[in-house]
Write an enzyme that holds these catalytic residues in place. Structure first.
Site, PDB file in Angstrom:
ATOM      1  N   HIS A  38      29.946  44.948  54.748  1.00 57.64           N
ATOM      2  CA  HIS A  38      29.635  43.530  54.539  1.00 57.64           C
ATOM      3  C   HIS A  38      30.328  42.742  55.640  1.00 57.64           C
ATOM      4  O   HIS A  38      31.000  43.327  56.507  1.00 57.64           O
ATOM      5  CB  HIS A  38      30.057  43.066  53.143  1.00 57.64           C
TER       6      HIS A  38
ATOM      7  N   HIS B 286      32.770  40.194  55.689  1.00 55.55           N
ATOM      8  CA  HIS B 286      34.061  39.528  55.605  1.00 55.55           C
ATOM      9  C   HIS B 286      34.904  39.956  56.801  1.00 55.55           C
ATOM     10  O   HIS B 286      34.791  41.082  57.292  1.00 55.55           O
ATOM     11  CB  HIS B 286      34.758  39.872  54.287  1.00 55.55           C
TER      12      HIS B 286
ATOM     13  N   ASP C   4      37.882  40.937  57.439  1.00 54.09           N
ATOM     14  CA  ASP C   4      38.724  42.133  57.492  1.00 54.09           C
ATOM     15  C   ASP C   4      37.920  43.417  57.666  1.00 54.09           C
ATOM     16  O   ASP C   4      38.495  44.497  57.817  1.00 54.09           O
ATOM     17  CB  ASP C   4      39.621  42.226  56.250  1.00 54.09           C
ATOM     18  N   HIS C   5      36.592  43.289  57.712  1.00 56.34           N
ATOM     19  CA  HIS C   5      35.737  44.458  57.915  1.00 56.34           C
ATOM     20  C   HIS C   5      34.954  44.407  59.232  1.00 56.34           C
ATOM     21  O   HIS C   5      34.334  45.405  59.591  1.00 56.34           O
ATOM     22  CB  HIS C   5      34.755  44.601  56.756  1.00 56.34           C
TER      23      HIS C   5
ATOM     24  N   HIS D 139      29.832  42.740  45.038  1.00 59.27           N
ATOM     25  CA  HIS D 139      30.927  41.955  45.603  1.00 59.27           C
ATOM     26  C   HIS D 139      30.492  40.489  45.633  1.00 59.27           C
ATOM     27  O   HIS D 139      29.397  40.141  45.201  1.00 59.27           O
ATOM     28  CB  HIS D 139      31.267  42.489  46.999  1.00 59.27           C
TER      29      HIS D 139
ATOM     30  N   HIS E 299      41.936  50.169  50.971  1.00 64.08           N
ATOM     31  CA  HIS E 299      41.763  48.716  50.838  1.00 64.08           C
ATOM     32  C   HIS E 299      42.785  48.123  49.869  1.00 64.08           C
ATOM     33  O   HIS E 299      42.460  47.385  48.946  1.00 64.08           O
ATOM     34  CB  HIS E 299      40.330  48.393  50.381  1.00 64.08           C
TER      35      HIS E 299
END
Length: 302
Positions: A61, A63, A65-66, A138, A265
């Site tokens: 996805h 966000h 942090d990814h 999510h 995570h």
């Protein structure tokens, strides 16, 4: 043989002792990267692995942090003299996200091929393995992935001879090809025994426990699942923010009959994640609370 390394195990923000969650899989000279948060290329170098062989990059996805490590990774690959194209796979919005991130990495010596999907997910055949995305739950559209290498049955020389198949076709049939010679057709089933067990790796973060996870991770040799929280008092937070607890992940893995579970995570507020090890192993004995850089080698069964 498949090499798997969990480059980072953190969620939300990198810490001095924990990089952001990213998984790298190496098979037959090609590498696959799933998620690429800030610091991924550093975590890769600390492990001693190179970015150059990465042929496929997947996003669960969008966000930060990814995905925020993508420009730096692409520049790292460019500086390693890579010229082969790179495939980037992700949910709807991929083109817009990659275009935005590439403002600071506009010129690359290789092409980028985008494969965008939506709905319940999609299956891709890449570099000798099958990659499947599946929808999870999510706060934004998010997907898990399975990586599978099928293994055909053992070649039966006696069957090939009994069927009068010319020697020159044996190799092609063993690879699963159908061969036609004039009005005669030879099928792989004529020379191959029952399919043998392959290798399966599954990866899923940033989600509540849902049925699609159970269905897709089933039978994995290695399953990597989010364990954002471990303390019982954080359960309501996990529900509200649509994340998963370590305990929920362990139960999913046990019920899906996976061989081994790695949690990842972890919340930056968690501190030492391994303090939950005894509790999690009480739910699923083959659960591991790894540190950054944990690596394993998966091999076909004899």
């Amino acid at each position: 043989m498949v090499d798997v390394t969990l480059l980072g195990t953190g969620g939300m923000m990198p810490l001095p002792y924990r990089w952001l969650t990213s998984l790298m899989v190496r098979y037959n000279g090609s590498s696959l990267l799933i998620d690429c948060g800030e610091g991924t290329q550093i975590a890769m170098r600390e492990r001693g692995w190179s970015a150059n062989p990465i042929d496929v990059i997947c996003f669960t996805h969008y966000h930060a942090d990814h995905i925020s490590g993508l420009p730096g990774l692409l520049l790292d690959m460019a500086n390693s003299d890579r010229t082969d194209p790179v495939t980037i796979i992700g949910p709807k919005g991929l083109a817009r996200v990659v275009s935005g991130l590439r403002v600071i990495a506009p010129e690359l010596p290789f092409d980028i091929e985008l494969k965008e999907f939506s709905g319940q997910g999609e299956t891709f055949e890449l570099f000798g393995y099958t990659l499947k995305s599946f929808r999870v739950n999510h706060s934004v559209p998010c997907y898990g992935y399975t990586f599978e290498i099928a293994r055909a049955g053992r070649f039966d020389k006696d069957a090939a001879e009994a069927n009068g198949i010319p020697l020159e076709y044996w190799g092609r049939l063993q690879k699963g090809e159908t061969v036609t010679n004039g009005d005669v057709t030879y099928e792989p089933s004529m020379v191959l025994g029952p399919a043998r067990k392959g290798i399966k790796v599954s990866y899923c973060t940033d989600t509540r426990p849902v049925e699609s996870i159970s269905e897709n991770i089933s039978g994995s040799d290695l399953c990597i699942l989010e364990g954002m929280y471990g303390d019982a008092e954080d359960y309501e937070k996990a529900v509200k923010k649509k994340h998963m607890t370590m305990q929920e992940a362990a139960k999913l893995a046990k019920d899906a009959d996976v061989s081994e579970l790695w949690l990842t995570h972890f919340s930056p507020a968690m501190g030492r994640a391994d303090r939950f090890a005894d509790e999690i192993k009480g739910i699923f004995e083959n659960a591991v609370i790894p540190k950054d850089g944990r690596t394993t080698e998966l091999n076909f069964e004899e």
